[in-house]
Structures are given as structure tokens and as C-alpha cells.
Design a protein around this motif. Structure first.
Motif, PDB file in Angstrom:
ATOM      1  N   LYS A  59     -18.126  -6.763  52.446  1.00 43.00           N
ATOM      2  CA  LYS A  59     -16.736  -6.708  52.904  1.00 43.00           C
ATOM      3  C   LYS A  59     -15.785  -6.850  51.724  1.00 43.00           C
ATOM      4  CE  LYS A  59     -17.204  -8.356  57.656  1.00 43.00           C
ATOM      5  NZ  LYS A  59     -16.909  -9.454  58.589  1.00 43.00           N
ATOM      6  N   ASP A  60     -16.065  -7.793  50.824  1.00 46.25           N
ATOM      7  CA  ASP A  60     -15.222  -7.986  49.636  1.00 46.25           C
ATOM      8  C   ASP A  60     -15.203  -6.721  48.775  1.00 46.25           C
ATOM      9  OD1 ASP A  60     -14.683 -10.556  50.445  1.00 46.25           O
ATOM     10  OD2 ASP A  60     -16.122 -11.503  49.072  1.00 46.25           O
ATOM     11  N   LYS A  61     -16.372  -6.120  48.561  1.00 46.98           N
ATOM     12  CA  LYS A  61     -16.437  -4.889  47.779  1.00 46.98           C
ATOM     13  C   LYS A  61     -15.631  -3.783  48.452  1.00 46.98           C
ATOM     14  CE  LYS A  61     -20.896  -5.578  45.525  1.00 46.98           C
ATOM     15  NZ  LYS A  61     -22.290  -5.097  45.432  1.00 46.98           N
ATOM     16  N   TYR A  62     -15.748  -3.711  49.777  1.00 48.63           N
ATOM     17  CA  TYR A  62     -15.007  -2.692  50.530  1.00 48.63           C
ATOM     18  C   TYR A  62     -13.509  -2.888  50.380  1.00 48.63           C
ATOM     19  CZ  TYR A  62     -12.835  -0.400  54.494  1.00 48.63           C
ATOM     20  OH  TYR A  62     -12.005   0.333  55.283  1.00 48.63           O
ATOM     21  N   VAL A  63     -13.037  -4.129  50.503  1.00 49.59           N
ATOM     22  CA  VAL A  63     -11.602  -4.406  50.386  1.00 49.59           C
ATOM     23  C   VAL A  63     -11.113  -4.062  48.990  1.00 49.59           C
ATOM     24  CG1 VAL A  63      -9.898  -6.273  50.350  1.00 49.59           C
ATOM     25  CG2 VAL A  63     -11.528  -6.120  52.228  1.00 49.59           C
ATOM     26  N   ARG A  64     -11.874  -4.434  47.962  1.00 45.84           N
ATOM     27  CA  ARG A  64     -11.483  -4.113  46.590  1.00 45.84           C
ATOM     28  C   ARG A  64     -11.438  -2.596  46.369  1.00 45.84           C
ATOM     29  NH1 ARG A  64     -15.670  -6.968  44.495  1.00 45.84           N
ATOM     30  NH2 ARG A  64     -15.431  -9.087  45.199  1.00 45.84           N
ATOM     31  N   LEU A  65     -12.467  -1.915  46.856  1.00 47.74           N
ATOM     32  CA  LEU A  65     -12.519  -0.465  46.709  1.00 47.74           C
ATOM     33  C   LEU A  65     -11.361   0.203  47.447  1.00 47.74           C
ATOM     34  CD1 LEU A  65     -14.160   1.915  45.582  1.00 47.74           C
ATOM     35  CD2 LEU A  65     -15.412   1.941  47.736  1.00 47.74           C
ATOM     36  N   TYR A  66     -11.064  -0.280  48.627  1.00 49.93           N
ATOM     37  CA  TYR A  66      -9.962   0.277  49.416  1.00 49.93           C
ATOM     38  C   TYR A  66      -8.630   0.079  48.699  1.00 49.93           C
ATOM     39  CZ  TYR A  66      -6.799   1.167  53.281  1.00 49.93           C
ATOM     40  OH  TYR A  66      -5.792   1.661  54.054  1.00 49.93           O
ATOM     41  N   SER A  67      -8.413  -1.132  48.153  1.00 48.92           N
ATOM     42  CA  SER A  67      -7.149  -1.386  47.453  1.00 48.92           C
ATOM     43  C   SER A  67      -7.050  -0.553  46.174  1.00 48.92           C
ATOM     44  CB  SER A  67      -6.988  -2.878  47.140  1.00 48.92           C
ATOM     45  OG  SER A  67      -7.997  -3.313  46.271  1.00 48.92           O
ATOM     46  N   GLU A  68      -8.159  -0.378  45.458  1.00 50.67           N
ATOM     47  CA  GLU A  68      -8.142   0.474  44.268  1.00 50.67           C
ATOM     48  C   GLU A  68      -7.809   1.918  44.645  1.00 50.67           C
ATOM     49  OE1 GLU A  68     -11.783   0.193  42.063  1.00 50.67           O
ATOM     50  OE2 GLU A  68     -11.548  -1.964  41.746  1.00 50.67           O
ATOM     51  N   PHE A  69      -8.390   2.378  45.754  1.00 51.07           N
ATOM     52  CA  PHE A  69      -8.107   3.745  46.202  1.00 51.07           C
ATOM     53  C   PHE A  69      -6.640   3.898  46.602  1.00 51.07           C
ATOM     54  CE2 PHE A  69      -7.696   6.848  49.648  1.00 51.07           C
ATOM     55  CZ  PHE A  69      -8.042   7.987  48.951  1.00 51.07           C
ATOM     56  N   GLU A  70      -6.080   2.909  47.284  1.00 56.23           N
ATOM     57  CA  GLU A  70      -4.669   2.952  47.672  1.00 56.23           C
ATOM     58  C   GLU A  70      -3.769   2.995  46.438  1.00 56.23           C
ATOM     59  OE1 GLU A  70      -2.823   3.195  50.607  1.00 56.23           O
ATOM     60  OE2 GLU A  70      -4.781   3.885  51.280  1.00 56.23           O
ATOM     61  N   ASN A  71      -4.086   2.179  45.432  1.00 56.53           N
ATOM     62  CA  ASN A  71      -3.315   2.193  44.185  1.00 56.53           C
ATOM     63  C   ASN A  71      -3.407   3.567  43.512  1.00 56.53           C
ATOM     64  OD1 ASN A  71      -2.558  -0.464  44.516  1.00 56.53           O
ATOM     65  ND2 ASN A  71      -4.195  -1.259  43.239  1.00 56.53           N
ATOM     66  N   PHE A  72      -4.610   4.130  43.478  1.00 54.27           N
ATOM     67  CA  PHE A  72      -4.807   5.453  42.891  1.00 54.27           C
ATOM     68  C   PHE A  72      -4.001   6.500  43.652  1.00 54.27           C
ATOM     69  CE2 PHE A  72      -7.163   9.471  43.275  1.00 54.27           C
ATOM     70  CZ  PHE A  72      -7.101   9.900  41.967  1.00 54.27           C
ATOM     71  N   ARG A  73      -4.032   6.439  44.981  1.00 56.45           N
ATOM     72  CA  ARG A  73      -3.314   7.405  45.804  1.00 56.45           C
ATOM     73  C   ARG A  73      -1.807   7.315  45.564  1.00 56.45           C
ATOM     74  NH1 ARG A  73      -0.761   7.537  50.373  1.00 56.45           N
ATOM     75  NH2 ARG A  73      -1.140   5.365  50.879  1.00 56.45           N
ATOM     76  N   ARG A  74      -1.284   6.080  45.520  1.00 58.22           N
ATOM     77  CA  ARG A  74       0.157   5.899  45.263  1.00 58.22           C
ATOM     78  C   ARG A  74       0.541   6.422  43.880  1.00 58.22           C
ATOM     79  NH1 ARG A  74      -0.244   0.203  46.741  1.00 58.22           N
ATOM     80  NH2 ARG A  74      -0.497   0.206  48.978  1.00 58.22           N
ATOM     81  N   ARG A  75      -0.296   6.089  42.885  1.00 58.90           N
ATOM     82  CA  ARG A  75      -0.002   6.510  41.513  1.00 58.90           C
ATOM     83  C   ARG A  75      -0.002   8.031  41.395  1.00 58.90           C
ATOM     84  NH1 ARG A  75      -3.315   3.256  39.228  1.00 58.90           N
ATOM     85  NH2 ARG A  75      -5.091   4.640  39.258  1.00 58.90           N
ATOM     86  N   ALA A  77       0.479  10.194  43.801  1.00 58.18           N
ATOM     87  CA  ALA A  77       1.615  10.733  44.558  1.00 58.18           C
ATOM     88  C   ALA A  77       2.896  10.624  43.742  1.00 58.18           C
ATOM     89  CB  ALA A  77       1.765   9.997  45.883  1.00 58.18           C
ATOM     90  N   LYS A  78       3.065   9.482  43.059  1.00 59.95           N
ATOM     91  CA  LYS A  78       4.253   9.283  42.221  1.00 59.95           C
ATOM     92  C   LYS A  78       4.258  10.281  41.056  1.00 59.95           C
ATOM     93  CE  LYS A  78       6.569   5.776  39.450  1.00 59.95           C
ATOM     94  NZ  LYS A  78       6.480   4.440  38.880  1.00 59.95           N
ATOM     95  N   GLU A  79       3.092  10.457  40.418  1.00 59.57           N
ATOM     96  CA  GLU A  79       3.003  11.407  39.306  1.00 59.57           C
ATOM     97  C   GLU A  79       3.277  12.826  39.784  1.00 59.57           C
ATOM     98  OE1 GLU A  79      -0.898  10.757  37.749  1.00 59.57           O
ATOM     99  OE2 GLU A  79      -0.322   8.917  36.704  1.00 59.57           O
ATOM    100  N   ARG A  80       2.790  13.157  40.980  1.00 53.63           N
ATOM    101  CA  ARG A  80       3.027  14.493  41.527  1.00 53.63           C
ATOM    102  C   ARG A  80       4.515  14.717  41.774  1.00 53.63           C
ATOM    103  NH1 ARG A  80       0.151  14.504  46.367  1.00 53.63           N
ATOM    104  NH2 ARG A  80      -1.723  14.433  45.122  1.00 53.63           N
ATOM    105  N   LEU A  81       5.190  13.704  42.328  1.00 52.76           N
ATOM    106  CA  LEU A  81       6.634  13.835  42.553  1.00 52.76           C
ATOM    107  C   LEU A  81       7.391  13.999  41.246  1.00 52.76           C
ATOM    108  CD1 LEU A  81       7.336  11.234  45.387  1.00 52.76           C
ATOM    109  CD2 LEU A  81       7.552  13.711  45.506  1.00 52.76           C
ATOM    110  N   GLU A  82       7.005  13.219  40.227  1.00 57.00           N
ATOM    111  CA  GLU A  82       7.650  13.344  38.918  1.00 57.00           C
ATOM    112  C   GLU A  82       7.396  14.729  38.317  1.00 57.00           C
ATOM    113  OE1 GLU A  82       6.334  10.182  36.377  1.00 57.00           O
ATOM    114  OE2 GLU A  82       7.455   8.664  37.488  1.00 57.00           O
TER     115      GLU A  82
END
Length: 196
Positions: A59-75, A77-82
């Protein structure tokens, strides 16, 4: 004792042993089964604890992986907008000198004759149209810089001259070439003269 009595006695002893042995064997089985079941329960608990611990780790690994993926997705998306907002930056940089030429021609055409006014009106029409297109693409000129503080993030100092007044020391005295921004980022630094 007769042989018959001896046989009877032997049978009685065998029966007694048979009766005692099953009781003894049963007691041993009960005692043995209790010890074995305790060991099984202990191993089941430890197996259960191991599984719970492994489950928590996953579960801990899953939560960490999910948060890393969310950060990657946001980053991304921001780079794409720029990227989209500054996609035409190269084109704008190539067109800026044309805008500068128009502005210089306006300064040079300050005559009062009718023909010159018509030429100037045509040039201003083209200039305004070009400026409108570039503004629609996100280009913003740096306006009213004279008298403001010098900022190296937006301005490029060409030279320093003695300040005409005390309040203009360390501030922009003249703008040689306009600066432009696009989506909050500098496309071209304003070339300015600073008062010393």
C-alpha cells in the motif's frame, strides 16, 4: 494354578493393558494435538502478521507511486501549456525587427505635408495590423519604462549617462529598443540607458 486359570489371568492382564493403553494413548494424543495446534496457531498468526505487513508495504509503495505519477502528470501538463503558449516565440522574435523599423520610420516621417501624412497613415495602418496579430499571439510590449528602476530580468543596459535629475539616478533615462514579453516570459530584453 491350573492352565485354565493362568490363561484367564493372562487375558485379564491383556484387557487391563488394552483399556489402560487407549486411555494413555488418547491422553497423549490430546496433549500432542494441543501442542501442535498451538504451534499451528502461532505460525498462522505469524503468517497473518507477515501478510499484513507485506500488504501495508505494498500500500505504501502504491501511494508513493501514485503521488509520483500525479506530480509527473502535473509537471508535463504545465510544460505542455508553456510550450503551447510560447510556440510562436521564434516567429515573433523574427518579426520584432520589422516592428522596430516601422517605429523608426514614424519618427523619421515627421513632416507636415499632405503626401507625407498619407504615407504615414498607410504605414501606421500596416503597423497596427501587425501589432494586433502579434498581440493576439500573446506578445506584450514593455511600456512606460522611463523613470522606473532598472531590472536585469527585463532590461538590458546599453550605457550609463549622467542623470538629468537626482530622482533618475539608477533609473531608466531612455529606451533605445522596446522590450517584449510573451506569456510572462521575456522574448526580448528592453535596451535602456541608465542614469548615473
Amino acid at each position: 494354578m491350573t492352565d485354565r486359570a493362568k490363561e484367564d489371568k493372562d487375558q485379564d492382564l491383556e484387557q487391563t493393558e488394552t483399556v489402560e493403553n487407549p486411555v494413555n494413548e488418547g491422553d497423549e494424543n490430546k496433549a500432542g494435538s494441543t501442542g501442535v495446534s498451538d504451534e499451528i496457531e502461532d505460525t498462522e498468526l505469524s503468517e497473518s502478521d507477515k501478510l499484513a505487513k507485506e500488504n501495508q508495504e505494498l500500500k505504501d509503495k502504491y501511494v508513493r507511486l501514485y503521488s509520483e505519477f500525479e506530480n509527473f502528470r502535473r509537471r508535463t501538463a504545465k510544460e505542455r501549456l508553456e510550450l503551447v503558449s510560447t510556440a510562436s516565440k521564434d516567429l515573433v522574435q523574427e518579426v520584432l525587427p520589422i516592428l522596430d523599423d516601422f517605429e523608426r520610420s514614424f519618427k523619421a516621417e515627421n513632416t507636415s505635408e499632405r503626401e507625407e501624412e498619407q504615407k504615414q497613415a498607410g504605414s501606421k495602418l500596416i503597423y497596427n495590423k501587425l501589432l494586433r496579430v502579434l498581440t493576439a499571439k500573446g506578445l506584450q510590449p514593455m511600456e512606460d519604462l522611463v523613470g522606473k528602476d532598472f531590472d536585469a530580468e527585463y532590461h538590458e543596459a546599453i550605457t550609463q549617462i549622467p542623470a538629468p535629475s537626482e530622482e533618475l539616478k539608477g533609473k531608466i533615462v531612455d529606451v533605445v529598443e522596446k522590450g517584449y514579453t510573451m506569456a510572462g516570459k521575456v522574448v526580448r530584453f528592453a535596451k535602456v540607458v541608465i542614469g548615473n
